[in-house]
Design a protein around this motif. Structure first.
Motif, PDB file in Angstrom:
ATOM      1  N   VAL A 166      54.470  25.162  39.901  1.00 43.24           N
ATOM      2  CA  VAL A 166      54.607  25.691  41.255  1.00 43.24           C
ATOM      3  C   VAL A 166      53.438  26.599  41.599  1.00 43.24           C
ATOM      4  O   VAL A 166      52.980  26.662  42.721  1.00 43.24           O
ATOM      5  CB  VAL A 166      55.928  26.483  41.376  1.00 43.24           C
ATOM      6  CG1 VAL A 166      56.142  26.955  42.793  1.00 43.24           C
ATOM      7  CG2 VAL A 166      57.087  25.623  40.909  1.00 43.24           C
ATOM      8  N   CYS A 167      52.941  27.290  40.597  1.00 43.53           N
ATOM      9  CA  CYS A 167      52.029  28.397  40.870  1.00 43.53           C
ATOM     10  C   CYS A 167      50.593  28.065  40.502  1.00 43.53           C
ATOM     11  O   CYS A 167      50.315  27.451  39.472  1.00 43.53           O
ATOM     12  CB  CYS A 167      52.524  29.589  40.070  1.00 43.53           C
ATOM     13  SG  CYS A 167      51.332  30.861  39.881  1.00 43.53           S
ATOM     14  N   GLY A 168      49.683  28.506  41.345  1.00 41.85           N
ATOM     15  CA  GLY A 168      48.260  28.297  41.127  1.00 41.85           C
ATOM     16  C   GLY A 168      47.757  28.915  39.831  1.00 41.85           C
ATOM     17  O   GLY A 168      46.756  28.476  39.274  1.00 41.85           O
ATOM     18  N   GLU A 218      42.596  30.702  43.012  1.00 41.94           N
ATOM     19  CA  GLU A 218      43.703  30.012  42.358  1.00 41.94           C
ATOM     20  C   GLU A 218      44.128  28.750  43.100  1.00 41.94           C
ATOM     21  O   GLU A 218      45.075  28.073  42.721  1.00 41.94           O
ATOM     22  CB  GLU A 218      44.892  30.961  42.195  1.00 41.94           C
ATOM     23  CG  GLU A 218      44.701  31.907  41.028  1.00 41.94           C
ATOM     24  CD  GLU A 218      45.350  33.256  41.272  1.00 41.94           C
ATOM     25  OE1 GLU A 218      46.223  33.360  42.127  1.00 41.94           O
ATOM     26  OE2 GLU A 218      44.955  34.211  40.594  1.00 41.94           O
ATOM     27  N   GLY A 219      43.439  28.431  44.166  1.00 43.26           N
ATOM     28  CA  GLY A 219      43.769  27.217  44.903  1.00 43.26           C
ATOM     29  C   GLY A 219      43.397  25.977  44.106  1.00 43.26           C
ATOM     30  O   GLY A 219      42.481  25.996  43.281  1.00 43.26           O
ATOM     31  N   ALA A 220      44.108  24.885  44.360  1.00 46.96           N
ATOM     32  CA  ALA A 220      43.880  23.668  43.595  1.00 46.96           C
ATOM     33  C   ALA A 220      42.457  23.136  43.809  1.00 46.96           C
ATOM     34  O   ALA A 220      41.791  22.715  42.866  1.00 46.96           O
ATOM     35  CB  ALA A 220      44.913  22.607  43.977  1.00 46.96           C
ATOM     36  N   CYS A 221      41.974  23.138  45.044  1.00 46.72           N
ATOM     37  CA  CYS A 221      40.625  22.617  45.302  1.00 46.72           C
ATOM     38  C   CYS A 221      39.570  23.446  44.574  1.00 46.72           C
ATOM     39  O   CYS A 221      38.641  22.908  43.986  1.00 46.72           O
ATOM     40  CB  CYS A 221      40.331  22.588  46.798  1.00 46.72           C
ATOM     41  SG  CYS A 221      41.397  21.425  47.677  1.00 46.72           S
ATOM     42  N   ALA A 222      39.736  24.765  44.612  1.00 47.33           N
ATOM     43  CA  ALA A 222      38.778  25.624  43.928  1.00 47.33           C
ATOM     44  C   ALA A 222      38.814  25.383  42.422  1.00 47.33           C
ATOM     45  O   ALA A 222      37.768  25.324  41.759  1.00 47.33           O
ATOM     46  CB  ALA A 222      39.055  27.087  44.247  1.00 47.33           C
ATOM     47  N   ALA A 223      40.015  25.211  41.868  1.00 48.05           N
ATOM     48  CA  ALA A 223      40.127  24.974  40.426  1.00 48.05           C
ATOM     49  C   ALA A 223      39.457  23.646  40.057  1.00 48.05           C
ATOM     50  O   ALA A 223      38.742  23.559  39.057  1.00 48.05           O
ATOM     51  CB  ALA A 223      41.597  24.972  40.004  1.00 48.05           C
ATOM     52  N   TYR A 224      39.662  22.613  40.876  1.00 43.96           N
ATOM     53  CA  TYR A 224      39.030  21.329  40.607  1.00 43.96           C
ATOM     54  C   TYR A 224      37.512  21.424  40.760  1.00 43.96           C
ATOM     55  O   TYR A 224      36.767  20.809  40.007  1.00 43.96           O
ATOM     56  CB  TYR A 224      39.574  20.245  41.550  1.00 43.96           C
ATOM     57  CG  TYR A 224      40.783  19.539  41.006  1.00 43.96           C
ATOM     58  CD1 TYR A 224      41.970  20.231  40.817  1.00 43.96           C
ATOM     59  CD2 TYR A 224      40.750  18.194  40.664  1.00 43.96           C
ATOM     60  CE1 TYR A 224      43.093  19.603  40.320  1.00 43.96           C
ATOM     61  CE2 TYR A 224      41.874  17.545  40.160  1.00 43.96           C
ATOM     62  CZ  TYR A 224      43.041  18.254  39.999  1.00 43.96           C
ATOM     63  OH  TYR A 224      44.149  17.630  39.499  1.00 43.96           O
TER      64      TYR A 224
END
Ligand code: SF4
Ligand code: SF4
Lengths: 382, 97
Positions: free
Chosen positions: A41-43, A365-371
């Motif tokens: 659920v969490c970034g 912690e956003g998904a795009c930033a992590a990718y």
């Protein structure tokens, strides 16, 4: 054996332990009769999974679906506009946490407001807001409060302490949101699409630090009503891997329950002091719009009416209309766990952490930033 | 913003409801409003945006560490066997399945 501070860093990140857990997961997962899609659920979990390359250590029948868990990512543009408008007022100092100032609203980001002369300050703790208010008695200091259950108590602690110390120039714009309601919404809305998306959520990895405050009890409806197990897991890589293993065991043993992996900090009831203080000042909003996810009932807090003299949302004239996101941005689908960042047309091209189009790229912690940041690791997997 | 790392409590000021904590050698002052009645010097705590949110249970931490060591030991034996039997076919390395 006494626990040392360094144990918390080393032992829960130990590559050997991660490897051993990975082997156990791979062995046990072979016995499963269907793949398991786990929503983190969490970034914070997304970040750990990407940073430590955990995807590579999992068998193909265990998949992660990234969830909506970042307060920056889910902030709709109209509320960022609120912050912008408040910041542009004369005599106002607007304070907020970290990444929030980079997120673009329809008028620009808080950073843009700052470059136009607004006094916008990034604080590391609500405690700093108190200091700023004391140092600037002639100004109104507005705290643009964001975060899930984890950061909500600190906002109420600020309110309480400011009252005790009779500091009257702090106002609040409250954007605190809650996790169980969005999980429920994700299940309800996705189940409608289940034929078109072969990626049902089978289990949840619950964010540990939310449960430090709320306890694990907030998830109890998910196994009973929705038949989804929830394992509350810590943010270290070893925690995440053990959490995955615990979920696999639940399926193998035909159990469906709330379990705590992160026993060193979480129990069933959480921090009662914090919960009481929240209830003293806050009540649930009927609806709150989540970016990309729409209106979700009872999923956010606001100040109770008796504190409306502190509520910047009531004291200033702020626009109410909803604002659509950039057409190419698929943050909504990503937050719903129905698309991966790499499926976005502008990922890494028109949208980068330096010049983000959507909030999933803004928040670290956003998904795009992590990718974007750990993408190389990912390519090895694909 | 919720990804806090554990810190050790160095001193407590009950008056101000704050504590000095040490996070890998860096000391800072944090609020202890939510755990003021239980926290002691020497406790490990989690800090979120300037506040200590809870006391980390050392017993459970020790328990998990011990459990992991056990898994590693077990795995190492299995690993040896696996090495002999199926040499390069370990899915955990990303090379198999
Ligand atoms: S701020 Fe980070 S750790 Fe906290 S809820 Fe959001 S994604 Fe999770
Ligand atoms: S890459 Fe940028 S535009 Fe695309 S979904 Fe992510 S944040 Fe939105």
């Amino acid at each position: 054996m006494a626990v040392e501070l360094k144990d918390f860093y080393e032992k829960f990140r130990d590559p050997k332990t991660i490897k051993a857990l990975s082997k156990a997961i791979n062995q046990e997962a072979q016995k499963l009769d269907h793949p398991i899609n786990i929503m983190e659920v969490c970034g914070g979990h997304t970040h750990t999974i990407m940073k430590y390359g955990l995807l590579q250590l999992l068998p193909k029948n265990i998949r992660f679906i990234h969830g909506p868990g970042c307060p920056v990512c889910i902030m709709p543009k109209e509320r960022i506009d609120h912050a912008y408008i408040l910041a542009m007022q004369e005599d106002v100092i607007l304070c907020t946490l970290g990444d929030m100032i980079k997120v673009p609203g329809s008028r620009g980001s808080l950073q843009d407001a700052r470059s136009k002369g607004a006094d916008v300050r990034v604080v590391y703790s609500p405690l700093d807001v108190m200091k700023i208010a004391k140092e600037n008695p002639t100004k109104k200091v507005i705290f643009f409060a964001i975060g899930f259950e984890t950061t909500t108590p600190m906002t109420v602690a600020l309110i309480e302490n400011a009252m005790k110390q009779k500091i009257s120039n702090i106002l609040y714009h409250i954007n605190h949101v809650t996790v169980p309601e969005v999980m429920r919404e994700l299940i309800d809305s996705r189940d409608e699409h289940i034929d078109s998306y072969n990626n049902q959520i089978d289990a949840f990895l619950g964010p540990s630090h939310v449960s430090v405050i709320t306890g694990s009890k907030i998830y109890e409806e998910f196994p009973t009503k929705y038949k989804r197990p929830v394992v509350v897991a810590g943010f270290e890589p070893v925690d995440v891997m053990e959490g995955v293993l615990m979920i696999i065991y639940q399926f193998l043993e035909n159990r469906c329950e709330v379990e705590i992996q992160y026993k060193r900090s979480v129990n069933r009831n959480g921090n009662i002091n914090a919960q009481k203080l929240i209830e003293k000042y806050f009540e649930k909003r009927e609806l709150f719009k989540w970016r990309g996810l729409g209106n979700i009932p009872k999923s956010a807090w606001r100040l109770k009416d008796e504190y409306e003299h502190l509520d910047a949302e009531k004291l200033y004239e702020l626009p109410k209309e909803e604002i659509e996101d950039h057409k190419l941005c698929i943050c909504g689908d990503i937050l719903r766990g129905m698309a991966k960042p790499t499926e976005c047309q502008v990922f890494g091209t028109a949208c980068t952490p330096q010049k983000p189009l959507g909030s999933c790229m803004v928040s670290s912690e956003g998904a795009c930033a992590a990718y974007y940041k750990y993408g190389n690791l990912l390519q090895e997997v694909q | 913003m919720c990804l806090s790392i554990p810190s050790k409590v160095v001193s407590i000021d009950q008056e101000k409801c704050t504590a000095i904590v040490d996070t890998l050698g860096v000391q800072r002052e944090v609020g202890i409003d939510f755990i003021a009645d239980e926290v002691k010097v020497g406790d490990f705590v989690l800090i979120h945006i300037g506040y200590a949110m809870n006391i980390i249970d050392e017993e459970y931490a020790k328990e998990s560490i011990a459990l992991y060591q056990e898994i590693i030991e077990k795995m190492e034996e299995a690993e040896k066997k696996q090495l002999i039997n199926e040499s390069d076919n370990c899915p955990g390395d990303g090379s198999g399945t």
